[in-house]
Enzyme design. Structure first.
Site, PDB file in Angstrom:
ATOM      1  N   ASP A   1       0.853  -1.187   0.000  1.00 16.15           N
ATOM      2  CA  ASP A   1       0.000   0.000   0.000  1.00 16.15           C
ATOM      3  C   ASP A   1       0.887   1.235   0.000  1.00 16.15           C
ATOM      4  O   ASP A   1       1.816   1.341   0.810  1.00 16.15           O
ATOM      5  CB  ASP A   1      -0.893   0.009   1.249  1.00 16.15           C
ATOM      6  CG  ASP A   1      -2.038  -0.988   1.105  1.00 16.15           C
ATOM      7  OD1 ASP A   1      -2.216  -1.535  -0.001  1.00 16.15           O
ATOM      8  OD2 ASP A   1      -2.743  -1.227   2.105  1.00 16.15           O
TER       9      ASP A   1
ATOM     10  N   ASP B   1     -13.827  -6.095  -5.208  1.00 14.08           N
ATOM     11  CA  ASP B   1     -14.017  -6.289  -3.765  1.00 14.08           C
ATOM     12  C   ASP B   1     -15.460  -6.729  -3.579  1.00 14.08           C
ATOM     13  O   ASP B   1     -16.382  -6.047  -4.036  1.00 14.08           O
ATOM     14  CB  ASP B   1     -13.807  -4.974  -3.003  1.00 14.08           C
ATOM     15  CG  ASP B   1     -12.387  -4.436  -3.140  1.00 14.08           C
ATOM     16  OD1 ASP B   1     -11.470  -5.237  -3.409  1.00 14.08           O
ATOM     17  OD2 ASP B   1     -12.195  -3.216  -2.981  1.00 14.08           O
TER      18      ASP B   1
END
Lengths: 218, 251
Positions: free
Chosen positions: B11, B130
């Site tokens: 990330d 997702d």
């Protein structure tokens, strides 16, 4: 006018702009015709200490000691771009070692099923689509075997290389490496001064770098 | 034989890695380039960089990072986060990214998938999905899993394949962060439904979870973050165990 004449005339038309290249001990050109991730290839050579020139200029390509013919994307549109710039005539006439990578290698074959596209005919091989018995594209690390070329000097059989492709080259006489996915296919080709690899040596770790170094040493 | 891929995910915020990374021998664990090189050396097959604070202002920072990674790392990598146009992708590929991952922007404007695959080829278009299982139904969620939609996971997966996606990165919101294993039932169903590679994401906690997601979940690749960043699962050890269990890996 045959191919040779055309290239000679191209060269004579513009003798000065690339005069600075003359006398360079070694030069490497990556053909830049709008298809593919050429930055990665340029960086891979930079890691080997070699500055590659990106070019679509015929004079510059002819003058190079080594030429990389890259390619990512769709075959018929890539071939269209080659034709627009006359590179479809130039590439088969080159005399120095030329390495086609991925789609570059496929375009060097005589025909590809992708967009039913006629290739450059450097390799006497057909390019076909993987069947739906396997996931398409093949994406990831696969082994290369049956290695038979100086391109693979110090590379052992079953070394892993990174591949991303939906079409494959049929196993043929010019094959210098094979891989298995759906079937056994040619993952590298050689004919005279022309070489092709289906995998991405620029993305295949240290062994991939070694293959690029071998190409420079040809 | 094509091998199963192990994919660490980093990330990124303002060009730096976030969510503490705990590699003892790194001089700067916040530097994505250093970390990426380390992962490449340790046997990772591919890397994913996710820009979690993607804004127009820090786009240039991301481009700089991608350039540096491409310059120094010799394995493939995907960049995701805040990508919503053909131009965004063009820029990232020019900086040396191998693939891009799109998520919410694809749901909002599905034609983006067609545009990207036509212009750049399917091989560089990863569609990240997702999803969360709600009352037995897998529903697609947006904005990092925070916004529910009524789009069904399996319908959407089929559609993105037809539109030209080259790969699907499926994250189960029910499993993400639990360290209790991947969503193998849904993954296996996805793998049977579509004919493009599936990357499993969300739930990695032990080596056995990876074995299970390749065997039961039929995943082509497995993505994880913290178990790798904190050294809980050394990649080499993981791959040796996978090999022991008959799963093809690059060693």
């Amino acid at each position: 006018m045959n191919k040779e004449d055309k290239i000679v005339s191209n060269k004579s038309k513009s003798s000065s702009p690339f005069g600075k290249l003359e006398g360079a001990s070694s030069s490497l050109v990556i053909i830049n015709y709008g298809a593919g991730n050429i930055k990665s290839i340029q960086f891979a050579f930079k890691r080997l200490g070699v500055e590659a020139i990106l070019s679509n200029n015929p004079d510059e390509i002819i003058a190079a000691d080594k030429v990389i013919f890259p390619g990512v994307g769709e075959a018929s549109s890539a071939m269209k771009m080659l034709k627009e710039s006359g590179l479809d005539k130039l590439i088969p006439s080159l005399k120095q070692p030329v390495l086609g990578i991925c789609l570059g290698m496929q375009l060097m074959c005589k025909h590809t099923e992708e967009g039913d596209t006629k290739g450059l005919g450097i390799f006497n091989a057909e390019v076909k689509r993987f069947s739906n018995k396997v996931k398409v594209p093949q994406m990831g690390w696969n082994t290369i075997s049956n290695l038979k070329s100086d391109l693979f000097k110090d590379i052992k059989d079953n070394e892993f290389m990174y591949l991303v492709h939906s079409y494959y080259v049929e196993n043929c006489d010019e094959s210098i490496a094979t891989s298995n996915y759906d079937l056994e296919y040619a993952s590298a080709l050689e004919n005279d001064n022309f070489y092709g690899v289906q995998f991405h040596p620029e993305k295949s770790g240290l062994k991939g770098s070694k293959i690029l170094q071998n190409f420079l040493n040809l | 034989m094509l091998t199963k891929r192990i994919v660490p995910c980093l990330d990124i915020k303002n060009g730096r890695t976030v969510k503490g990374v705990n590699f003892v021998d790194l001089r700067d664990a916040g530097d994505p380039v250093v970390l990426a090189k380390q992962y490449a050396d340790l046997g990772a097959d591919e890397l994913v960089f996710l820009d979690i604070a993607a804004t127009i202002e820090n786009r240039r920072t991301m481009h700089d990072m991608v350039l540096k990674v491409a310059e120094q790392v010799n394995i493939p990598f995907t960049v995701g986060g805040g990508i919503s146009s053909v131009e965004d992708v063009d820029d990232l590929l020019h900086c040396g990214a191998d693939k891009v991952s799109i998520n919410s922007s694809a749901v909002k404007r599905p034609d983006l998938i067609n545009e990207l695959s036509q212009k750049f080829g399917s091989q560089c278009v990863v569609v990240a999905i997702d999803a969360k299982q709600v009352d037995g139904e897998w529903l697609v969620h947006l904005a990092g899993g925070t916004i529910p939609t009524d789009i069904r996971l399996f319908n959407w997966a089929k559609e993105v394949e037809e539109r030209g996606a080259g790969e699907i990165l499926f994250t189960s919101m029910n499993h993400d962060g639990t360290k209790a294993g991947f969503a193998n039932e849904a993954l296996a169903h996805l793998s049977e439904l579509v004919n493009i590679p599936i990357i499993a994401s969300g739930g990695a906690g032990t080596i056995q979870h990876f074995v299970d997601t390749f065997k039961d979940g039929k995943a082509d690749a497995a993505l994880a973050a913290s178990v790798f960043h904190f050294g809980e699962i050394p990649i080499l050890e993981l791959k040796e165990e996978l090999k022991q269990q008959g799963i093809p890996v690059r060693l």
